[in-house]
Design a protein around this motif. Structure first.
Motif, PDB file in Angstrom:
ATOM      1  N   THR A 171       0.856  -1.174   0.000  1.00 43.67           N
ATOM      2  CA  THR A 171       0.000   0.000   0.000  1.00 43.67           C
ATOM      3  C   THR A 171       0.893   1.225   0.000  1.00 43.67           C
ATOM      4  OG1 THR A 171      -1.642  -1.194   1.297  1.00 43.67           O
ATOM      5  CG2 THR A 171      -1.851   1.190   1.212  1.00 43.67           C
ATOM      6  N   ILE A 172       0.690   2.086  -0.961  1.00 44.94           N
ATOM      7  CA  ILE A 172       1.476   3.309  -1.024  1.00 44.94           C
ATOM      8  C   ILE A 172       0.835   4.330  -0.105  1.00 44.94           C
ATOM      9  CG2 ILE A 172       2.273   5.168  -2.520  1.00 44.94           C
ATOM     10  CD1 ILE A 172       2.263   3.166  -4.816  1.00 44.94           C
ATOM     11  N   MET A 173       1.642   4.834   0.831  1.00 50.50           N
ATOM     12  CA  MET A 173       1.139   5.819   1.779  1.00 50.50           C
ATOM     13  C   MET A 173       1.030   7.174   1.083  1.00 50.50           C
ATOM     14  SD  MET A 173       2.735   7.060   5.402  1.00 50.50           S
ATOM     15  CE  MET A 173       2.216   5.691   6.391  1.00 50.50           C
ATOM     16  N   LYS A 174      -0.110   7.784   1.209  1.00 49.85           N
ATOM     17  CA  LYS A 174      -0.281   9.110   0.638  1.00 49.85           C
ATOM     18  C   LYS A 174       0.553  10.116   1.414  1.00 49.85           C
ATOM     19  CE  LYS A 174      -4.917   8.512  -1.172  1.00 49.85           C
ATOM     20  NZ  LYS A 174      -6.280   9.023  -1.180  1.00 49.85           N
ATOM     21  N   LYS A 175       0.993  11.151   0.711  1.00 48.35           N
ATOM     22  CA  LYS A 175       1.834  12.179   1.320  1.00 48.35           C
ATOM     23  C   LYS A 175       1.138  12.821   2.523  1.00 48.35           C
ATOM     24  CE  LYS A 175       2.167  16.154  -0.618  1.00 48.35           C
ATOM     25  NZ  LYS A 175       2.417  17.316  -1.460  1.00 48.35           N
ATOM     26  N   TYR A 179       0.600  14.344   7.935  1.00 47.00           N
ATOM     27  CA  TYR A 179      -0.433  14.681   8.922  1.00 47.00           C
ATOM     28  C   TYR A 179      -1.101  13.414   9.439  1.00 47.00           C
ATOM     29  CZ  TYR A 179       0.173  19.019   6.331  1.00 47.00           C
ATOM     30  OH  TYR A 179       0.709  20.108   5.706  1.00 47.00           O
ATOM     31  N   PRO A 180      -0.373  12.590  10.197  1.00 47.73           N
ATOM     32  CA  PRO A 180      -0.979  11.349  10.687  1.00 47.73           C
ATOM     33  C   PRO A 180      -2.107  11.630  11.666  1.00 47.73           C
ATOM     34  CG  PRO A 180       1.123  11.734  11.754  1.00 47.73           C
ATOM     35  CD  PRO A 180       0.963  12.801  10.706  1.00 47.73           C
ATOM     36  N   ARG A 181      -3.103  10.794  11.658  1.00 49.31           N
ATOM     37  CA  ARG A 181      -4.240  10.919  12.565  1.00 49.31           C
ATOM     38  C   ARG A 181      -4.319   9.668  13.427  1.00 49.31           C
ATOM     39  NH1 ARG A 181      -6.084  16.056  12.694  1.00 49.31           N
ATOM     40  NH2 ARG A 181      -6.274  16.861  10.606  1.00 49.31           N
ATOM     41  N   GLY A 182      -4.485   9.890  14.713  1.00 47.61           N
ATOM     42  CA  GLY A 182      -4.663   8.775  15.628  1.00 47.61           C
ATOM     43  C   GLY A 182      -6.141   8.433  15.743  1.00 47.61           C
ATOM     44  N   ARG A 183      -6.406   7.224  16.144  1.00 46.92           N
ATOM     45  CA  ARG A 183      -7.779   6.779  16.325  1.00 46.92           C
ATOM     46  C   ARG A 183      -8.356   7.409  17.579  1.00 46.92           C
ATOM     47  NH1 ARG A 183      -9.976   0.638  17.050  1.00 46.92           N
ATOM     48  NH2 ARG A 183     -12.158   1.248  17.112  1.00 46.92           N
TER      49      ARG A 183
END
Length: 91
Positions: free
Chosen positions: A4-8, A13-17
């Protein structure tokens, strides 16, 4: 193949659950809080790297904090704590 290619944006801007009480205002505030933390981290890194002066970093973080406080107030987070009726301590 199966990678899976991670989007930029997901990388930058990672989001936690969210694990708290699921209400629209809580979800919005959580997103705002995560954005605040991410931006503070960027400002701190820029100041550490010499790209921002300590005063400018302070002013930017202060502005981010004021914005977060304003959204908390607008969303009424922390107000009406006993509105649900199930938050009363048991005897």
């Amino acid at each position: 193949m199966g990678k899976t290619i991670m989007k930029k944006d997901n990388f930058l801007y990672p989001r936690g659950r969210y694990y708290g009480q699921v209400k629209p205002e809580n979800l919005v505030f959580n997103a705002n809080l995560q954005e605040f933390a991410q931006r503070v981290s960027y400002v701190c890194n820029l100041e550490t790297g010499g790209k921002l002066s300590p005063d400018e970093a302070y002013n930017q973080i202060k502005a981010l904090w004021k914005n977060l406080k304003r959204t908390k107030k607008q969303l009424q987070i922390g107000e009406n704590l006993f509105q649900d009726g199930d938050d009363h301590p048991e005897s």
